[in-house]
Design a protein around this motif. Structure first.
Motif, PDB file in Angstrom:
ATOM      1  N   HIS A   3       0.835  -1.209   0.000  1.00 22.47           N
ATOM      2  CA  HIS A   3       0.000   0.000   0.000  1.00 22.47           C
ATOM      3  C   HIS A   3       0.867   1.256   0.000  1.00 22.47           C
ATOM      4  O   HIS A   3       0.616   2.191  -0.767  1.00 22.47           O
ATOM      5  N   GLU A  47     -10.863   2.644   0.812  1.00 19.80           N
ATOM      6  CA  GLU A  47     -11.007   1.728   1.943  1.00 19.80           C
ATOM      7  C   GLU A  47     -12.458   1.646   2.414  1.00 19.80           C
ATOM      8  O   GLU A  47     -12.964   0.562   2.703  1.00 19.80           O
ATOM      9  N   ASP A  60      -9.823  -1.320   6.356  1.00 15.99           N
ATOM     10  CA  ASP A  60      -8.779  -1.567   7.348  1.00 15.99           C
ATOM     11  C   ASP A  60      -8.022  -0.266   7.630  1.00 15.99           C
ATOM     12  O   ASP A  60      -7.488   0.356   6.716  1.00 15.99           O
ATOM     13  N   TRP A  61      -7.996   0.132   8.894  1.00 11.81           N
ATOM     14  CA  TRP A  61      -7.301   1.357   9.272  1.00 11.81           C
ATOM     15  C   TRP A  61      -5.806   1.245   9.029  1.00 11.81           C
ATOM     16  O   TRP A  61      -5.138   2.233   8.771  1.00 11.81           O
ATOM     17  N   TRP A  62      -5.272   0.037   9.113  1.00  9.66           N
ATOM     18  CA  TRP A  62      -3.846  -0.150   8.842  1.00  9.66           C
ATOM     19  C   TRP A  62      -3.524   0.131   7.383  1.00  9.66           C
ATOM     20  O   TRP A  62      -2.448   0.633   7.062  1.00  9.66           O
ATOM     21  N   ASP A  63      -4.457  -0.193   6.496  1.00  9.41           N
ATOM     22  CA  ASP A  63      -4.259   0.126   5.076  1.00  9.41           C
ATOM     23  C   ASP A  63      -4.257   1.636   4.854  1.00  9.41           C
ATOM     24  O   ASP A  63      -3.461   2.161   4.074  1.00  9.41           O
ATOM     25  N   LEU A  65      -3.373   3.848   7.052  1.00  6.36           N
ATOM     26  CA  LEU A  65      -2.091   4.304   7.593  1.00  6.36           C
ATOM     27  C   LEU A  65      -0.955   4.035   6.612  1.00  6.36           C
ATOM     28  O   LEU A  65      -0.093   4.888   6.394  1.00  6.36           O
ATOM     29  N   ALA A  66      -0.962   2.863   5.991  1.00 11.70           N
ATOM     30  CA  ALA A  66       0.073   2.534   5.003  1.00 11.70           C
ATOM     31  C   ALA A  66      -0.025   3.441   3.782  1.00 11.70           C
ATOM     32  O   ALA A  66       0.997   3.923   3.271  1.00 11.70           O
ATOM     33  N   THR A  69       1.320   6.775   4.780  1.00  6.84           N
ATOM     34  CA  THR A  69       2.777   6.720   4.919  1.00  6.84           C
ATOM     35  C   THR A  69       3.452   6.847   3.569  1.00  6.84           C
ATOM     36  O   THR A  69       4.442   7.573   3.412  1.00  6.84           O
TER      37      THR A  69
END
Length: 93
Positions: A3, A47, A60-63, A65-66, A69
């Motif tokens: 990502h 997302e 997905d919150w991690w996606d 964030l990625a 980034t």
């Protein structure tokens, strides 16, 4: 990693397109900020739509964030190489 890499590449390609298409290099930072914000929003919308429009994917919150980034890394990189891009642009035009 995928990502972050995808969004880093998205920002880089989009900004490089405008660097060589635009006649005014003085708007480099303002255009970069607009591109970064649009990429942030695009990543969040994608997302959210994953969870709304599909039954087999979840947001997905991690996606997010990625994605963010990757955008931040691209912005920092483009700010660092701005003088070199400006010189290259003047050589080409």
């Amino acid at each position: 990693m995928l990502h972050a890499g995808a969004y880093l590449l998205l920002v880089l390609l989009w900004k490089l397109f405008f660097v060589f298409k635009s006649h005014d290099f003085n708007k480099y930072r303002s255009n970069l900020i607009r591109i970064a914000l649009l990429c942030f929003v695009f990543g969040m919308i994608m997302e959210l739509l994953q969870g709304i429009l599909t039954s087999y994917r979840d947001p997905d919150w991690w996606d997010i964030l990625a994605n963010s980034t990757g955008v931040i890394i691209a912005v920092v990189f483009l700010l660092l190489v701005a003088p070199y891009l400006k010189a290259l642009r003047h050589r080409i035009h």
